[in-house]
Design a protein around this motif. Sequence first.
Motif, PDB file in Angstrom:
ATOM      1  N   ARG A  60      -6.253  -3.737  -6.177  1.00  0.00           N
ATOM      2  CA  ARG A  60      -5.807  -2.365  -5.913  1.00  0.00           C
ATOM      3  C   ARG A  60      -5.353  -1.677  -7.194  1.00  0.00           C
ATOM      4  NH1 ARG A  60      -1.018   0.653  -3.638  1.00  0.00           N
ATOM      5  NH2 ARG A  60      -2.023   2.551  -2.909  1.00  0.00           N
ATOM      6  N   CYS A  80      -3.543  -7.819  -4.920  1.00  0.00           N
ATOM      7  CA  CYS A  80      -2.797  -6.725  -5.530  1.00  0.00           C
ATOM      8  C   CYS A  80      -3.480  -6.212  -6.800  1.00  0.00           C
ATOM      9  CB  CYS A  80      -1.380  -7.179  -5.861  1.00  0.00           C
ATOM     10  SG  CYS A  80      -0.413  -7.633  -4.409  1.00  0.00           S
ATOM     11  N   ASP A 121       0.821  -1.214   0.000  1.00  0.00           N
ATOM     12  CA  ASP A 121       0.000   0.000   0.000  1.00  0.00           C
ATOM     13  C   ASP A 121       0.854   1.263   0.000  1.00  0.00           C
ATOM     14  OD1 ASP A 121      -2.344   1.438  -0.097  1.00  0.00           O
ATOM     15  OD2 ASP A 121      -2.606   1.494   2.081  1.00  0.00           O
ATOM     16  N   ASP A 140       2.406   4.317  -2.718  1.00  0.00           N
ATOM     17  CA  ASP A 140       1.998   4.920  -3.987  1.00  0.00           C
ATOM     18  C   ASP A 140       3.123   4.905  -5.017  1.00  0.00           C
ATOM     19  OD1 ASP A 140      -0.572   5.441  -3.034  1.00  0.00           O
ATOM     20  OD2 ASP A 140       0.056   7.354  -2.152  1.00  0.00           O
ATOM     21  N   LYS A 197       4.237   0.436   9.375  1.00  0.00           N
ATOM     22  CA  LYS A 197       3.868  -0.119   8.075  1.00  0.00           C
ATOM     23  C   LYS A 197       4.419  -1.532   7.891  1.00  0.00           C
ATOM     24  CE  LYS A 197       3.354   4.216   5.503  1.00  0.00           C
ATOM     25  NZ  LYS A 197       3.839   5.015   4.351  1.00  0.00           N
ATOM     26  N   THR A 244      -1.558  -8.435   6.566  1.00  0.00           N
ATOM     27  CA  THR A 244      -1.816  -8.703   5.153  1.00  0.00           C
ATOM     28  C   THR A 244      -1.734 -10.198   4.857  1.00  0.00           C
ATOM     29  OG1 THR A 244      -0.930  -6.539   4.512  1.00  0.00           O
ATOM     30  CG2 THR A 244      -1.053  -8.222   2.793  1.00  0.00           C
TER      31      THR A 244
END
Length: 367
Positions: free
Chosen positions: A345, A342, A71, A73, A312, A319
Amino acid sequence: MLAFERIKDYEQVMFCNEPESGLKAIIVIHDTTLGPALGGTRMQPYRTVDDALEDGLRLAKGMTYKCAAADVDFGGGKAILIGDPLTDKSPDLFRAFGQFVQSLHGRFYTGTDMGTNPEDFVHAHRETRFIVGLPETYGGHGDSSVSTAHGVIYGIKAVLKRLWNDEELSDKAFAVQGLGKVGLKVAKRLLEAGATVYATDMNGNAVNELAAYAETTRGHFSAYEGDAIYDAPADIFVPCAIGGILNDRTIERLRVKGVAGSANNQLAEDRHGKALAEAGILYAPDYIVNAGGLIQVADELYGPNKERVVQKTRRIYETLSDIFETAEREGMTTDEAANVFCEKRLRAQSARSRFFLPEKPPKWRLR
């Protein structure tokens, strides 16, 4: 030829050549739906250019999925330097490489990977600002293998919880393949917890270092030679070296109940995910387990924050737990469930933007 046929599935492949420095490199950008491509630079003396390209293609695609799973960017990319890291490195080579990275104007960020180290990229950084994973003295987080190792431990605990409903490391045995930057740290952490560790590495110094370290812990250590590690009477296999090691020959030798390690592209072929499941072995998809280093270097572009990286990285456990649940519920393998996770997303982001252009306003504060 197979590697060249696969280029059509990638956004960009750049071949880089600079005779004066001896630079021969390939930059692969797989997918920038989520943001600019991010991926390390690997240096190896590949036998052929096609071998180097094939490795770059596989690794860049893996980075796309790793970024989606973590997750962050960013999209997937990878760089390959063709050469011997022991004899062919030079400041001029990395400065030349930095110029090629700069020519992409922010579509690709890179840093250390197998065969390279953060200090190499101090030279590249003189030519481009699109470098991550720099030493702390140059504004980076420092050694990303620390975060990668932490992520592997979280991945191992998720596997233990799924198999035995217990995260305790001390009463389990682990077969660690590879004692490099990540594997050695993982093995030491397991020994500190009181676990039994069987380990192998081509570097005898690394094995000796681990043996000496084991004497200071409550764990137990045994060294294995080469491929004998597949026969170790362990509970969990922890591959931390090269990829493609889970194949027809090795899976039938494994005596473990689970696999969780930092090596990239552990499955020799997609079908080997099913082979593991049929053998009763729970597989933790590698690009999720080894995402700690990615999380660290991606975080640099928001302004370094070590606590944020820890938080994170800890999510790797959650996950994986969700993926294990999905795999069982939907009747699919864990690697299939991870890919679905994945790709969902990627589709969601694709509805908002097709691919990354440097002219678009960034979502983070660049240095």
